[in-house]
Motif scaffolding. Structure first.
Motif, short mmCIF file in Angstrom:
data_model
loop_
_atom_site.label_atom_id
_atom_site.label_comp_id
_atom_site.label_asym_id
_atom_site.label_seq_id
_atom_site.Cartn_x
_atom_site.Cartn_y
_atom_site.Cartn_z
N LEU A 54 0.76 10.04 -9.71
CA LEU A 54 -0.11 10.03 -10.89
C LEU A 54 -1.26 11.00 -10.76
CD1 LEU A 54 -0.37 6.20 -11.63
CD2 LEU A 54 0.81 7.94 -12.99
N ALA A 55 -1.82 11.08 -9.52
CA ALA A 55 -3.01 11.90 -9.30
C ALA A 55 -2.91 12.54 -7.96
CB ALA A 55 -4.26 11.03 -9.38
N ALA B 214 -5.94 12.84 -5.85
CA ALA B 214 -6.84 11.69 -5.72
C ALA B 214 -6.82 11.11 -4.33
CB ALA B 214 -6.45 10.62 -6.73
N SER B 215 -5.64 11.00 -3.77
CA SER B 215 -5.56 10.28 -2.50
C SER B 215 -6.15 11.10 -1.38
CB SER B 215 -4.10 9.96 -2.22
OG SER B 215 -3.99 9.38 -0.94
N SER B 216 -7.04 10.50 -0.64
CA SER B 216 -7.66 11.23 0.47
C SER B 216 -6.92 10.99 1.78
CB SER B 216 -9.10 10.78 0.64
OG SER B 216 -9.11 9.40 0.98
N SER B 217 -6.02 10.02 1.80
CA SER B 217 -5.30 9.76 3.04
C SER B 217 -3.91 10.36 2.93
CB SER B 217 -5.20 8.25 3.27
OG SER B 217 -4.61 7.61 2.17
N GLY C 170 -9.40 10.94 -9.88
CA GLY C 170 -8.22 10.19 -9.47
C GLY C 170 -7.77 9.21 -10.53
N ILE C 171 -7.15 8.13 -10.11
CA ILE C 171 -6.63 7.14 -11.05
C ILE C 171 -7.80 6.42 -11.71
CG2 ILE C 171 -5.28 5.02 -11.26
CD1 ILE C 171 -3.56 6.05 -8.98
N GLU D 46 -1.01 -6.30 -7.10
CA GLU D 46 0.09 -6.14 -6.13
C GLU D 46 -0.41 -6.41 -4.72
OE1 GLU D 46 2.34 -2.68 -8.76
OE2 GLU D 46 1.84 -2.28 -6.66
N LEU D 47 -1.62 -5.93 -4.46
CA LEU D 47 -2.15 -6.15 -3.11
C LEU D 47 -2.51 -7.61 -2.90
CD1 LEU D 47 -2.49 -4.15 -0.82
CD2 LEU D 47 -4.94 -4.14 -1.30
N GLU E 138 -6.55 -0.07 3.03
CA GLU E 138 -5.81 0.44 4.18
C GLU E 138 -6.47 0.03 5.49
OE1 GLU E 138 -5.54 4.57 3.25
OE2 GLU E 138 -3.75 4.29 2.00
N ARG F 187 3.68 1.57 -1.49
CA ARG F 187 4.12 1.76 -2.89
C ARG F 187 2.97 2.29 -3.74
NH1 ARG F 187 6.40 -3.31 -1.83
NH2 ARG F 187 4.73 -4.37 -2.98
N ILE F 188 1.78 1.72 -3.51
CA ILE F 188 0.60 2.16 -4.27
C ILE F 188 0.28 3.62 -3.95
CG2 ILE F 188 -1.90 1.86 -4.46
CD1 ILE F 188 -1.38 -1.18 -4.13
N ARG F 189 0.40 3.97 -2.69
CA ARG F 189 0.11 5.34 -2.28
C ARG F 189 1.05 6.32 -2.97
NH1 ARG F 189 0.96 4.90 3.23
NH2 ARG F 189 -1.04 3.91 3.53
N HIS G 89 -10.77 4.46 -7.33
CA HIS G 89 -9.48 3.92 -6.87
C HIS G 89 -9.20 4.36 -5.44
CE1 HIS G 89 -5.08 3.85 -6.34
NE2 HIS G 89 -5.11 2.79 -7.12
N ALA G 90 -9.50 5.61 -5.13
CA ALA G 90 -9.25 6.10 -3.77
C ALA G 90 -10.12 5.35 -2.76
CB ALA G 90 -9.49 7.60 -3.70
N HIS H 265 -2.65 -2.52 -9.39
CA HIS H 265 -2.62 -2.30 -7.93
C HIS H 265 -3.36 -3.41 -7.19
CE1 HIS H 265 -1.79 2.33 -8.29
NE2 HIS H 265 -0.75 1.58 -8.63
N GLN I 1 -8.59 1.98 -2.30
CA GLN I 1 -7.36 2.09 -1.53
C GLN I 1 -7.66 2.28 -0.05
OE1 GLN I 1 -4.28 4.63 -3.27
NE2 GLN I 1 -3.67 5.26 -1.22
N LEU J 29 0.82 -1.21 0.00
CA LEU J 29 0.00 0.00 0.00
C LEU J 29 0.85 1.26 0.00
CD1 LEU J 29 -2.97 -0.93 2.31
CD2 LEU J 29 -3.12 -0.05 0.00
N GLU K 245 2.71 5.86 -5.73
CA GLU K 245 2.43 5.93 -7.15
C GLU K 245 1.16 6.74 -7.40
OE1 GLU K 245 2.17 2.13 -9.14
OE2 GLU K 245 1.46 3.05 -10.99
N SER K 246 0.16 6.54 -6.55
CA SER K 246 -1.09 7.29 -6.69
C SER K 246 -0.83 8.79 -6.58
CB SER K 246 -2.09 6.89 -5.60
OG SER K 246 -2.35 5.52 -5.65
#
Lengths: 213, 445
Positions: A120-121, A124-127, B152-153, B165-166, B127, A112-114, B119-120, B162, B123, A110, A116-117
């Motif tokens: 990329l965006a 986008a990520s809310s955390s 987002g993605i 990977e998970l 988490e 790594r995904i975070r 995607h978010a 993704h 994710q 996660l 990359e996210s």
């Protein structure tokens, strides 16, 4: 025992369980976890809030993780005040991840995904990512644990090798001697002559073994 | 617990010729749960789309599905609830399910709004699951959406990667699409890479059954993460026709296996002529082995299975009756491929090509009662030029035909609603993937 049982117990049990956990992750050389130590950590706010059952304080898995993580970080050189600051802004999972020997591949994936996210965006990520110093602390803690294991296997003192100053003397363009600098300062003439003889004999012996006359 | 066996289409090789041999490799579970079986504890994140299109009945139904899941969980399970629109909110962080009411109450105050940060949302669910990853526990993200990821993605390849990977780190992903507007490619790819289940419901009334089916499956698993190793004899080449993914060591990744069912792969072997000449007995063509996790999370291995066939002269070879099961599964794989092509044609509004492909399906369907019954609705969608419905049904039906668990007592020669109704939900051969398996509806199709 249910493998998914979350630990809980009184202060005695907490001390024993923490000592056992530290032993399992190779940190048994830490000072023993005592009741006095636990009370001190409680007073400093390192273990978080507690609940009572009658007159007895009840500790749970999170208290245990905090206690063990604090001992590990302390041994790695982090002051208690800094450890408390970390814990105050960390989730229970992040504190648990500071304890070496409990790798979580999913959290690593996660992370790594975070990253990359975010690249990329960015919106986008809310955390929000955890502070860098927590990750560094976790990484440092894990590396130091591995270092101790390696030292032990090599029969070296677990607190790490001490660096030494050495002087390199060029005897020939193809021949060098490394000498402890501190010892060199006290070298006598007799010792120097003796070393010269030993060096001569060693070189001739090595050359002969390779078939040269 | 799992038995591995080969079933060739014809139990012989044609002597003096190169042979192309279709073979099923089957991983069979026990018929029923054994005494003392306890399902694996679950560590789940339920991630619900609350974008504005979910307003009203769709979100009410999503809440009802969530309630069904909560009611079936116990204190040894963990659940978290996540909702997402263009933002993500963790309604209930992961916790043991001591009481269902807290989870249900949390959803009462959710009001659909906004766009779709799929995607978010996924994710955030991951988490919640990740910190509680434990051997022997099934860790999974269940994601529902009625729309396309538009924040987002968004690209399918990245999102699916993704999920993959998970999955390698121990967390699987199942997806639930609702209605006509969700991205079926994205959702099926997420589930395929995440080694979960891909479901969809055409209407809100069709949404509950996929969740029930997933839960029935999770409650009946006897082998998780099965990895099939195939070792051909020298000179023999093979293809796995189902399209299963493989891991870095070349193992074929089969679906999870539940009691009463079998996971299977259709192999096409190419046997060179030299191997069939000058031999008096059977020759070893391939050896297979399967590794998997049992309900306690312990790694298990089956005894190896060996495929041996005897070269025979033409007359004796022709006299051997081909195996019906292999024949029908081969038809299903070919039908899956045709439906995938038809889906693309329908997306491009190339209805002439769609009709041509449906005609090929009708020919194939003579060999498969299930296929014959199930293409009628595709034909209806094609006649009505319903591109979205056709595309989704073709995609999910195609995926199902390639990777379904087959019931151990399944008959290739017949298909009936009554037979399928008597089976566990995850073993049923449905007429329409997007419709609930209501007996009345199925009979009238």
């Amino acid at each position: 025992m249910n493998s998914h049982h979350e630990w809980s117990g009184n202060i005695d049990a907490l001390a024993n369980e923490a000592a056992e956990m530290l032993r399992k992750i190779g940190r048994a050389e830490e000072p023993d976890v005592t009741i006095r130590l636990i009370r001190d950590y409680m007073q400093r706010g390192l273990l978080g809030g507690t609940t009572r059952r009658g007159r007895e304080i009840v500790f749970d898995q999170q208290h245990l993780n905090r206690l063990v993580a604090a001992r590990v970080l302390l041994a790695d050189g982090w002051p208690l005040t800094k450890i408390k600051e970390h814990f105050d802004v960390s989730s229970a999972a992040e504190i648990k991840a500071l304890v070496p020997g409990t790798p979580n591949r999913a959290l690593d994936a996660l992370e790594r995904i975070r990253k990359e996210s975010e690249s990329l965006a960015p919106q986008a990520s809310s955390s929000s990512p955890p502070p860098i110093f927590r990750r560094r602390a976790a990484k440092l803690s894990a590396m130091q644990g591995e270092l101790r294991d390696a030292m032990r296997k090599l029969g070296l003192p677990p607190d790490g090798t001490k660096p030494k100053d050495v002087t390199m003397i060029t005897i020939a363009t193809w021949c060098y001697a490394l000498v402890d600098t501190d010892r060199l300062r006290h070298l006598t003439i007799d010792e120097a002559e003796e070393i010269g003889r030993i060096l001569t004999a060693s070189l001739l012996s090595a050359a002969t073994r390779k078939g040269k006359p | 617990m799992i038995e591995l066996e080969f079933t060739p289409h014809r139990a012989a090789l044609l002597q003096g010729h190169a042979n192309s041999v279709d073979v099923l490799i089957r991983a069979k579970a026990p018929t029923a749960r054994h005494d003392g079986y306890v399902r694996s504890p679950l560590n789940i994140a339920l991630v619900l789309d609350r974008s504005s299109s979910m307003r009203g009945h769709p979100f009410d139904e999503a809440k009802r599905c969530a309630g069904m899941i909560v009611d079936r969980l116990s204190p040894t399970d963990r659940l978290s609830l996540v909702v997402y629109d263009h933002e993500v909110e963790v309604l209930v962080p992961s916790e043991p399910v001591f009481s269902s009411s807290a989870f249900k109450r949390a959803l009462d105050h959710v009001h659909p709004r906004g766009t779709t940060a799929l995607h978010a949302g996924w994710q955030a669910g991951a988490e919640q699951v990740a910190p509680h990853l434990t051997a022997g526990m099934i860790s999974r993200v269940l994601l529902l959406s009625d729309g396309c990821a538009n924040v987002g993605i968004r690209d399918t390849e990245t999102v699916a990667r993704h999920c993959g990977e998970l999955m390698e780190a121990g967390i699987s992903t199942s997806t639930y699409g609702l209605g006509e507007n969700f991205n079926e490619e994205l959702m099926t790819q997420m589930a395929a890479s995440g080694r979960g289940q891909a479901h969809y419901g055409q209407t809100t009334e069709d949404l509950m059954e996929p969740f029930q089916e997933e839960f029935d499956l999770l409650s009946s698993l006897c082998a998780r993460n099965p990895r099939l190793s195939l070792e051909p004899a020298r000179g023999v080449r093979y293809d796995v026709l189902n399209g299963y993914p493989t891991d870095s060591e070349g193992h074929v990744l089969l679906p999870d296996i539940a009691f009463g069912g079998e996971a299977w792969a259709l192999l096409r072997l190419s046997v060179p002529k030299e191997l069939t000449e000058g031999k008096s007995g059977s020759i070893l063509l391939m050896t297979a082995g399967l590794e998997y996790e049992d309900p306690a999370g312990q790694r298990q291995e089956t005894a190896p299975a060996h495929l041996r066939l005897k070269p025979m002269p033409a007359g004796a070879f022709e006299a051997i009756t081909p195996d019906d099961t292999v024949a029908v599964r081969s038809v299903e794989i070919e039908a899956a491929n045709i439906q995938e092509q038809a889906r693309v044609a329908a997306r491009n509004r190339d209805w002439i090509k769609v009709e041509r492909l449906l005609a090929r399906l009708r020919v194939l369907a003579h060999s498969s009662p299930w296929l014959e019954a199930s293409i009628r609705q595709l034909e209806h969608y094609a006649r009505e030029r319903q591109s979205e419905r056709f595309s989704k049904e073709a995609m999910f039906k195609s995926a199902r035909m390639r990777n379904r668990l087959a019931a151990l007592d399944e008959s290739e020669a017949q298909w009936s609603v009554d037979d399928e109704t008597s089976r566990a939900s995850y073993l049923r051969r449905k007429l329409e993937q997007g419709r609930r398996f209501d007996a009345g509806d199925q009979r009238s199709s």
